[in-house]
Design an enzyme around this catalytic site. Structure first.
Site, PDB file in Angstrom:
ATOM      1  CG  ASP A   1      36.094  47.311  36.542  1.00  0.00           C
ATOM      2  OD1 ASP A   1      36.519  48.046  37.444  1.00  0.00           O
ATOM      3  OD2 ASP A   1      35.454  46.270  36.741  1.00  0.00           O
TER       4      ASP A   1
ATOM      5  CG  MET B   1      40.687  47.633  32.876  1.00  0.00           C
ATOM      6  SD  MET B   1      40.893  45.860  33.076  1.00  0.00           S
ATOM      7  CE  MET B   1      39.715  45.536  34.390  1.00  0.00           C
TER       8      MET B   1
ATOM      9  CG  HIS C   1      32.519  48.821  39.661  1.00  0.00           C
ATOM     10  ND1 HIS C   1      33.041  49.771  40.510  1.00  0.00           N
ATOM     11  CD2 HIS C   1      33.579  48.152  39.149  1.00  0.00           C
ATOM     12  CE1 HIS C   1      34.366  49.674  40.529  1.00  0.00           C
ATOM     13  NE2 HIS C   1      34.725  48.698  39.707  1.00  0.00           N
TER      14      HIS C   1
ATOM     15  N   GLY D   1      31.403  41.173  40.296  1.00  0.00           N
ATOM     16  CA  GLY D   1      31.229  40.835  38.883  1.00  0.00           C
ATOM     17  C   GLY D   1      30.770  39.413  38.713  1.00  0.00           C
TER      18      GLY D   1
ATOM     19  CG  PHE E   1      42.525  39.860  33.924  1.00  0.00           C
ATOM     20  CD1 PHE E   1      42.179  39.745  32.577  1.00  0.00           C
ATOM     21  CD2 PHE E   1      43.821  40.247  34.248  1.00  0.00           C
ATOM     22  CE1 PHE E   1      43.117  39.991  31.580  1.00  0.00           C
ATOM     23  CE2 PHE E   1      44.761  40.503  33.258  1.00  0.00           C
ATOM     24  CZ  PHE E   1      44.416  40.362  31.917  1.00  0.00           C
ATOM     25  N   GLY E   2      38.446  40.180  35.859  1.00  0.00           N
ATOM     26  CA  GLY E   2      37.410  39.692  36.753  1.00  0.00           C
ATOM     27  C   GLY E   2      37.664  38.222  37.067  1.00  0.00           C
ATOM     28  N   GLY E   3      36.928  37.710  38.017  1.00  0.00           N
ATOM     29  CA  GLY E   3      36.960  36.275  38.285  1.00  0.00           C
ATOM     30  C   GLY E   3      38.159  35.766  39.067  1.00  0.00           C
TER      31      GLY E   3
ATOM     32  CG  HIS F   1      37.971  50.959  39.245  1.00  0.00           C
ATOM     33  ND1 HIS F   1      38.051  49.644  39.660  1.00  0.00           N
ATOM     34  CD2 HIS F   1      39.168  51.528  39.572  1.00  0.00           C
ATOM     35  CE1 HIS F   1      39.242  49.431  40.201  1.00  0.00           C
ATOM     36  NE2 HIS F   1      39.939  50.546  40.150  1.00  0.00           N
TER      37      HIS F   1
ATOM     38  CG  MET G   1      42.236  47.650  43.483  1.00  0.00           C
ATOM     39  SD  MET G   1      40.804  47.432  42.399  1.00  0.00           S
ATOM     40  CE  MET G   1      40.874  45.714  41.929  1.00  0.00           C
TER      41      MET G   1
ATOM     42  CG  MET H   1      41.840  49.801  37.233  1.00  0.00           C
ATOM     43  SD  MET H   1      41.037  48.195  37.211  1.00  0.00           S
ATOM     44  CE  MET H   1      39.428  48.681  36.638  1.00  0.00           C
TER      45      MET H   1
ATOM     46  CG  ASP I   1      36.598  46.415  42.230  1.00  0.00           C
ATOM     47  OD1 ASP I   1      36.036  45.386  41.828  1.00  0.00           O
ATOM     48  OD2 ASP I   1      37.018  47.318  41.467  1.00  0.00           O
ATOM     49  N   GLY I   2      36.770  43.066  43.851  1.00  0.00           N
ATOM     50  CA  GLY I   2      37.546  41.917  43.387  1.00  0.00           C
ATOM     51  C   GLY I   2      37.300  40.676  44.227  1.00  0.00           C
ATOM     52  N   GLY I   3      36.752  39.633  43.599  1.00  0.00           N
ATOM     53  CA  GLY I   3      36.543  38.369  44.299  1.00  0.00           C
ATOM     54  C   GLY I   3      35.491  38.440  45.385  1.00  0.00           C
TER      55      GLY I   3
ATOM     56  CB  SER J   1      31.875  44.656  38.325  1.00  0.00           C
ATOM     57  OG  SER J   1      32.834  44.879  37.302  1.00  0.00           O
TER      58      SER J   1
HETATM   59  C1  DX5 Z   1      39.183  44.089  38.545  1.00  0.00           C
HETATM   60  C2  DX5 Z   1      38.017  45.051  38.518  1.00  0.00           C
HETATM   61  C3  DX5 Z   1      36.794  44.565  39.194  1.00  0.00           C
HETATM   62  C4  DX5 Z   1      36.196  43.327  38.613  1.00  0.00           C
HETATM   63  C5  DX5 Z   1      35.725  42.467  39.747  1.00  0.00           C
HETATM   64  O1  DX5 Z   1      40.289  44.704  37.977  1.00  0.00           O
HETATM   65  O2  DX5 Z   1      38.366  46.293  39.109  1.00  0.00           O
HETATM   66  O3  DX5 Z   1      35.794  45.591  39.268  1.00  0.00           O
HETATM   67  O4  DX5 Z   1      35.092  43.550  37.773  1.00  0.00           O
HETATM   68  O5  DX5 Z   1      35.284  41.277  39.218  1.00  0.00           O
HETATM   69  P1  DX5 Z   1      35.021  39.993  40.127  1.00  0.00           P
HETATM   70  O6  DX5 Z   1      33.900  40.361  41.063  1.00  0.00           O
HETATM   71  O7  DX5 Z   1      34.642  38.979  39.133  1.00  0.00           O
HETATM   72  O8  DX5 Z   1      36.304  39.695  40.858  1.00  0.00           O
HETATM   73 ZN    ZN Z   2      36.650  47.852  39.489  1.00  0.00          ZN
END
Ligand code: DX5
Ligand code: ZN
Length: 219
Positions: free
Chosen positions: A35, A37, A33, A195, A145-147, A66, A139, A68, A173-175, A8
């Site tokens: 994102d 937003m 990927h 990500g 947000f990432g991380g 993706h 999700m 959002m 997707d996520g964490g 991502s």
């Molecule tokens: C979150 C995004 C993810 C994000 C994941 O809203 O949809 O795609 O990049 O990031 P990590 O892998 O850091 O959780």
């Molecule tokens: Zn995503």
């Protein structure tokens, strides 16, 4: 079913996007990927179709976009024209669109149509669309947000989806890291968006991180 890793680029260095996309490509990412937003559907803003066009010129790998955003149907064609191969929209009412219609719009342009749903959204919300999607995105954090930390309570939703749709690509997707990725793989997921767990590694490290994740989700 083949397992795929989708780095991502939300976690990439936004100051050198094209180089980062090439780095993810050369390191062995299967899809890139992206994102998108809008500051309405989620409390964060990233980029739009023009940036997707730039990413497109940096890689030949499939781009999964993706969305959002609210009213995604207004932008689907612009993202496709910019180079999206997969367009993923959200099922929640807050996305303010006719989900079946938007999925048809994406498929009408011969692109893969994906449907995403948030940790708080029950799996029953997406089941009516199983016959109208090319992939589902579960999700595993709250979008925006990432991380963030993986939410394990989503695992039963992955199991239920896999039971109902044995052949459907299920994206998480996520964490996602080697530990959480393995849990998702065991529940039935086969596409792993990651990500921070990948991009925090420098140059050669990204390749090693992708290989490590791939090893953990292959069973
Ligand atoms: C979150 C995004 C993810 C994000 C994941 O809203 O949809 O795609 O990049 O990031 P990590 O892998 O850091 O959780
Ligand atoms: Zn995503």
């Amino acid at each position: 079913m083949t397992n795929l890793i989708a780095p991502s680029i939300l976690a990439a260095d936004f100051g050198s996007f094209a180089a980062e996309v090439r780095r993810a490509d050369e390191a062995g990412g299967d899809w890139i990927h992206c994102d998108v937003m809008d500051g309405h559907f989620v409390p964060n803003i990233t980029f739009g179709p023009d940036t997707i066009r730039g990413i497109r010129s940096a890689t030949k790998k499939p781009l999964d976009v993706h969305l959002m955003i609210e009213r995604p149907e207004r932008y689907v064609e612009r993202f496709i024209e910019a180079g999206a191969d997969h367009v993923i929209v959200h099922v929640e009412h807050e996305a303010k669109h006719d989900v079946a219609w938007t999925l048809q719009l994406i498929r009408g342009h011969s692109r893969k149509a994906g449907l995403a749903f948030n940790p708080a959204t029950p799996v029953e919300r997406v089941l009516p669309f199983l016959g109208e999607v090319d992939e589902m995105l579960v999700m595993t954090v709250n979008p925006g947000f990432g991380g963030q930390a993986f939410i394990p309570e989503v695992l039963p939703k992955i199991r239920e989806l896999r039971k109902r749709a044995p052949q459907l690509p299920i994206i998480v997707d996520g964490g996602i890291n080697p530990t959480t990725g393995r849990q998702c793989a065991e529940a039935g997921a086969n596409v792993f968006v990651a990500g921070n767990s990948l991009f925090r590694h420098k140059a050669a490290g990204l390749k090693a991180a992708i290989e490590e994740l791939r090893k953990h989700v292959t069973h």
